[in-house]
Design a protein around this motif. Structure first.
Motif, PDB file in Angstrom:
ATOM      1  N   MET A  38       0.843  -1.186   0.000  1.00  6.03           N
ATOM      2  CA  MET A  38       0.000   0.000   0.000  1.00  6.03           C
ATOM      3  C   MET A  38       0.882   1.242   0.000  1.00  6.03           C
ATOM      4  O   MET A  38       1.814   1.357   0.787  1.00  6.03           O
ATOM      5  CB  MET A  38      -0.894  -0.002   1.243  1.00  6.03           C
ATOM      6  N   ASP A  39       0.599   2.162  -0.902  1.00  2.90           N
ATOM      7  CA  ASP A  39       1.311   3.433  -0.968  1.00  2.90           C
ATOM      8  C   ASP A  39       0.362   4.553  -0.573  1.00  2.90           C
ATOM      9  O   ASP A  39      -0.834   4.522  -0.882  1.00  2.90           O
ATOM     10  CB  ASP A  39       1.843   3.685  -2.377  1.00  2.90           C
ATOM     11  N   LYS A  40       0.906   5.545   0.107  1.00  3.38           N
ATOM     12  CA  LYS A  40       0.126   6.716   0.514  1.00  3.38           C
ATOM     13  C   LYS A  40       0.963   7.969   0.267  1.00  3.38           C
ATOM     14  O   LYS A  40       1.466   8.579   1.208  1.00  3.38           O
ATOM     15  CB  LYS A  40      -0.264   6.618   1.988  1.00  3.38           C
ATOM     16  N   PRO A  41       1.135   8.357  -0.996  1.00  2.00           N
ATOM     17  CA  PRO A  41       1.965   9.525  -1.266  1.00  2.00           C
ATOM     18  C   PRO A  41       1.394  10.778  -0.606  1.00  2.00           C
ATOM     19  O   PRO A  41       0.181  10.951  -0.508  1.00  2.00           O
ATOM     20  CB  PRO A  41       1.941   9.634  -2.791  1.00  2.00           C
ATOM     21  N   ALA A  42       2.291  11.637  -0.158  1.00  2.00           N
ATOM     22  CA  ALA A  42       1.875  12.860   0.518  1.00  2.00           C
ATOM     23  C   ALA A  42       1.198  13.807  -0.464  1.00  2.00           C
ATOM     24  O   ALA A  42       1.700  14.016  -1.572  1.00  2.00           O
ATOM     25  CB  ALA A  42       3.088  13.545   1.137  1.00  2.00           C
ATOM     26  N   PRO A  43       0.058  14.392  -0.072  1.00  2.00           N
ATOM     27  CA  PRO A  43      -0.580  15.409  -0.919  1.00  2.00           C
ATOM     28  C   PRO A  43       0.136  16.753  -0.741  1.00  2.00           C
ATOM     29  O   PRO A  43      -0.405  17.712  -0.196  1.00  2.00           O
ATOM     30  CB  PRO A  43      -2.015  15.444  -0.393  1.00  2.00           C
ATOM     31  N   ALA A  44       1.386  16.825  -1.198  1.00  2.00           N
ATOM     32  CA  ALA A  44       2.233  17.994  -0.961  1.00  2.00           C
ATOM     33  C   ALA A  44       1.689  19.218  -1.693  1.00  2.00           C
ATOM     34  O   ALA A  44       1.192  19.117  -2.821  1.00  2.00           O
ATOM     35  CB  ALA A  44       3.654  17.708  -1.396  1.00  2.00           C
ATOM     36  N   SER A  45       1.835  20.376  -1.061  1.00  2.00           N
ATOM     37  CA  SER A  45       1.375  21.635  -1.647  1.00  2.00           C
ATOM     38  C   SER A  45       2.410  22.247  -2.585  1.00  2.00           C
ATOM     39  O   SER A  45       2.098  23.159  -3.337  1.00  2.00           O
ATOM     40  CB  SER A  45       1.048  22.642  -0.538  1.00  2.00           C
ATOM     41  N   HIS A  46       3.657  21.765  -2.515  1.00  2.00           N
ATOM     42  CA  HIS A  46       4.741  22.259  -3.350  1.00  2.00           C
ATOM     43  C   HIS A  46       5.549  21.064  -3.841  1.00  2.00           C
ATOM     44  O   HIS A  46       5.444  19.959  -3.310  1.00  2.00           O
ATOM     45  CB  HIS A  46       5.649  23.216  -2.563  1.00  2.00           C
ATOM     46  N   ASP A  47       6.384  21.304  -4.835  1.00  2.00           N
ATOM     47  CA  ASP A  47       7.216  20.224  -5.370  1.00  2.00           C
ATOM     48  C   ASP A  47       8.198  19.728  -4.311  1.00  2.00           C
ATOM     49  O   ASP A  47       8.881  20.528  -3.659  1.00  2.00           O
ATOM     50  CB  ASP A  47       7.996  20.713  -6.589  1.00  2.00           C
ATOM     51  N   VAL A  48       8.262  18.427  -4.136  1.00  2.00           N
ATOM     52  CA  VAL A  48       9.238  17.796  -3.255  1.00  2.00           C
ATOM     53  C   VAL A  48       9.805  16.576  -3.977  1.00  2.00           C
ATOM     54  O   VAL A  48       9.218  16.083  -4.941  1.00  2.00           O
ATOM     55  CB  VAL A  48       8.628  17.363  -1.899  1.00  2.00           C
ATOM     56  N   HIS A  49      10.932  16.083  -3.491  1.00  2.00           N
ATOM     57  CA  HIS A  49      11.543  14.895  -4.076  1.00  2.00           C
ATOM     58  C   HIS A  49      10.603  13.699  -3.889  1.00  2.00           C
ATOM     59  O   HIS A  49       9.929  13.584  -2.853  1.00  2.00           O
ATOM     60  CB  HIS A  49      12.887  14.619  -3.397  1.00  2.00           C
ATOM     61  N   PRO A  50      10.535  12.804  -4.869  1.00  2.00           N
ATOM     62  CA  PRO A  50       9.647  11.636  -4.735  1.00  2.00           C
ATOM     63  C   PRO A  50       9.887  10.816  -3.470  1.00  2.00           C
ATOM     64  O   PRO A  50       8.939  10.245  -2.916  1.00  2.00           O
ATOM     65  CB  PRO A  50       9.960  10.821  -5.990  1.00  2.00           C
ATOM     66  N   LEU A  51      11.136  10.746  -2.998  1.00  2.00           N
ATOM     67  CA  LEU A  51      11.398   9.991  -1.772  1.00  2.00           C
ATOM     68  C   LEU A  51      10.727  10.634  -0.566  1.00  2.00           C
ATOM     69  O   LEU A  51      10.353   9.944   0.383  1.00  2.00           O
ATOM     70  CB  LEU A  51      12.899   9.879  -1.524  1.00  2.00           C
ATOM     71  N   VAL A  52      10.589  11.952  -0.589  1.00  2.00           N
ATOM     72  CA  VAL A  52       9.887  12.663   0.487  1.00  2.00           C
ATOM     73  C   VAL A  52       8.399  12.400   0.384  1.00  2.00           C
ATOM     74  O   VAL A  52       7.714  12.121   1.380  1.00  2.00           O
ATOM     75  CB  VAL A  52      10.194  14.174   0.424  1.00  2.00           C
ATOM     76  N   SER A  53       7.871  12.475  -0.823  1.00  2.00           N
ATOM     77  CA  SER A  53       6.437  12.291  -1.027  1.00  2.00           C
ATOM     78  C   SER A  53       5.976  10.881  -0.666  1.00  2.00           C
ATOM     79  O   SER A  53       4.927  10.690  -0.055  1.00  2.00           O
ATOM     80  CB  SER A  53       6.085  12.596  -2.484  1.00  2.00           C
ATOM     81  N   LYS A  54       6.772   9.873  -1.028  1.00  6.85           N
ATOM     82  CA  LYS A  54       6.334   8.485  -0.826  1.00  6.85           C
ATOM     83  C   LYS A  54       6.535   7.998   0.600  1.00  6.85           C
ATOM     84  O   LYS A  54       5.960   6.997   1.000  1.00  6.85           O
ATOM     85  CB  LYS A  54       7.048   7.558  -1.805  1.00  6.85           C
ATOM     86  N   ARG A  55       7.367   8.698   1.375  1.00  5.78           N
ATOM     87  CA  ARG A  55       7.642   8.248   2.737  1.00  5.78           C
ATOM     88  C   ARG A  55       6.396   8.362   3.614  1.00  5.78           C
ATOM     89  O   ARG A  55       5.747   9.384   3.658  1.00  5.78           O
ATOM     90  CB  ARG A  55       8.772   9.094   3.358  1.00  5.78           C
ATOM     91  N   TRP A  56       6.083   7.303   4.292  1.00  6.66           N
ATOM     92  CA  TRP A  56       5.072   7.349   5.340  1.00  6.66           C
ATOM     93  C   TRP A  56       5.379   6.243   6.330  1.00  6.66           C
ATOM     94  O   TRP A  56       6.303   5.466   6.143  1.00  6.66           O
ATOM     95  CB  TRP A  56       3.649   7.246   4.767  1.00  6.66           C
ATOM     96  N   SER A  57       4.636   6.206   7.421  1.00 14.19           N
ATOM     97  CA  SER A  57       4.940   5.288   8.524  1.00 14.19           C
ATOM     98  C   SER A  57       3.899   4.178   8.591  1.00 14.19           C
ATOM     99  O   SER A  57       2.874   4.312   9.269  1.00 14.19           O
ATOM    100  CB  SER A  57       4.970   6.061   9.853  1.00 14.19           C
ATOM    101  N   PRO A  58       4.119   3.073   7.897  1.00 16.00           N
ATOM    102  CA  PRO A  58       3.129   1.996   7.868  1.00 16.00           C
ATOM    103  C   PRO A  58       3.131   1.179   9.154  1.00 16.00           C
ATOM    104  O   PRO A  58       4.069   1.221   9.943  1.00 16.00           O
ATOM    105  CB  PRO A  58       3.588   1.146   6.686  1.00 16.00           C
ATOM    106  N   LEU A  59       2.079   0.420   9.315  1.00 20.50           N
ATOM    107  CA  LEU A  59       1.953  -0.503  10.442  1.00 20.50           C
ATOM    108  C   LEU A  59       2.174  -1.949  10.012  1.00 20.50           C
ATOM    109  O   LEU A  59       2.471  -2.797  10.853  1.00 20.50           O
ATOM    110  CB  LEU A  59       0.558  -0.381  11.062  1.00 20.50           C
ATOM    111  N   ALA A  60       2.023  -2.227   8.726  1.00 20.61           N
ATOM    112  CA  ALA A  60       2.125  -3.606   8.233  1.00 20.61           C
ATOM    113  C   ALA A  60       3.486  -3.838   7.589  1.00 20.61           C
ATOM    114  O   ALA A  60       3.840  -3.182   6.605  1.00 20.61           O
ATOM    115  CB  ALA A  60       1.009  -3.889   7.230  1.00 20.61           C
ATOM    116  N   PHE A  61       4.244  -4.785   8.157  1.00 20.52           N
ATOM    117  CA  PHE A  61       5.537  -5.188   7.613  1.00 20.52           C
ATOM    118  C   PHE A  61       5.504  -6.675   7.287  1.00 20.52           C
ATOM    119  O   PHE A  61       4.841  -7.453   7.972  1.00 20.52           O
ATOM    120  CB  PHE A  61       6.649  -4.912   8.631  1.00 20.52           C
ATOM    121  N   ASP A  62       6.245  -7.054   6.262  1.00 22.36           N
ATOM    122  CA  ASP A  62       6.327  -8.451   5.869  1.00 22.36           C
ATOM    123  C   ASP A  62       7.255  -9.189   6.842  1.00 22.36           C
ATOM    124  O   ASP A  62       8.467  -8.965   6.824  1.00 22.36           O
ATOM    125  CB  ASP A  62       6.873  -8.548   4.449  1.00 22.36           C
ATOM    126  N   PRO A  63       6.724 -10.070   7.696  1.00 20.06           N
ATOM    127  CA  PRO A  63       7.562 -10.734   8.690  1.00 20.06           C
ATOM    128  C   PRO A  63       8.474 -11.803   8.105  1.00 20.06           C
ATOM    129  O   PRO A  63       9.418 -12.251   8.761  1.00 20.06           O
ATOM    130  CB  PRO A  63       6.547 -11.364   9.650  1.00 20.06           C
TER     131      PRO A  63
END
Length: 203
Positions: free
Chosen positions: A1-26
């Motif tokens: 699951m991806d949740k890109p940031a709804p940024a108001s200004h241009d940011v690097h894709p690595l910044v936009s795609k970063r988020w803190s998930p709860l589900a990790f592949d064990p």
């Protein structure tokens, strides 16, 4: 699951795609070389007087006892989902400068910077990171043998994305939640605290 940031200004894709998930592949481990790359990024973060006050205590599923020990330093709410993360860390700050022994009031800031660089490196390699304030500092000191003069500040879960199905329903709802941030107008000031900056977008 991806949740890109709804940024108001241009940011690097690595910044936009970063988020803190709860589900990790064990079942997908973080190997030695990958772990070393993440911590190398942290190593090169900026710090006051180049003091590098950070220490990372790592527990990976490949070393079950270490993973369990670090997991036991998290608060129960975080243990519910972090147990699946193949790598767990506790970020620790040295409270004084090594070169003169004086208190380092920037230590927490510098550990945060190192952890941020680690996080961006992880995103660039297809991993996800979830940083946590919810740790038990006394449990960290006891379980991880953290000496006086050092303070446990944060928990960090690292791994590859899992699936929504592995989470209980309340955490699935949290995972689906909308990403929100304050607008820049609430934290960017011009010249003095509270000074409105006309060039800052208000929305």
């Amino acid at each position: 699951m991806d949740k890109p940031a709804p940024a108001s200004h241009d940011v690097h894709p690595l910044v936009s795609k970063r988020w803190s998930p709860l589900a990790f592949d064990p079942a997908r481990p973080v190997d030695d070389a990958t772990m070393a790359s993440l911590l190398e990024a942290a190593r090169w973060a900026p710090s006051s007087y180049n003091g590098q006050p950070w220490v990372y205590i790592v527990g990976r599923k490949q070393e079950a006892a270490s993973h369990a020990r670090v997991l036991g330093c998290l608060v129960e709410a975080n243990r519910r989902w972090a147990k699946d993360a193949p790598a767990l860390m506790i970020g620790v700050a040295r409270q004084s400068f090594a070169h003169n022994g004086k208190p380092n009031r920037h230590a927490a800031h510098d550990v945060g910077a190192a952890s941020a660089w680690l996080t961006v490196q992880a995103e660039s390699m297809g991993l996800r990171v979830h940083q946590m304030a919810g740790i038990d500092a006394e449990a960290c000191r006891e379980k991880l043998a953290i000496p006086e003069g050092y303070e446990a500040l944060t928990g960090i879960a690292v791994g590859y994305a899992g699936t929504m199905g592995q989470l209980p329903e309340d955490l699935r709802q949290r995972e689906r939640g909308e990403r929100m941030r304050k607008p820049q107008s609430e934290f960017v000031y011009d010249g003095v605290f509270g000074g409105a900056a006309g060039w800052v977008k208000k929305g």
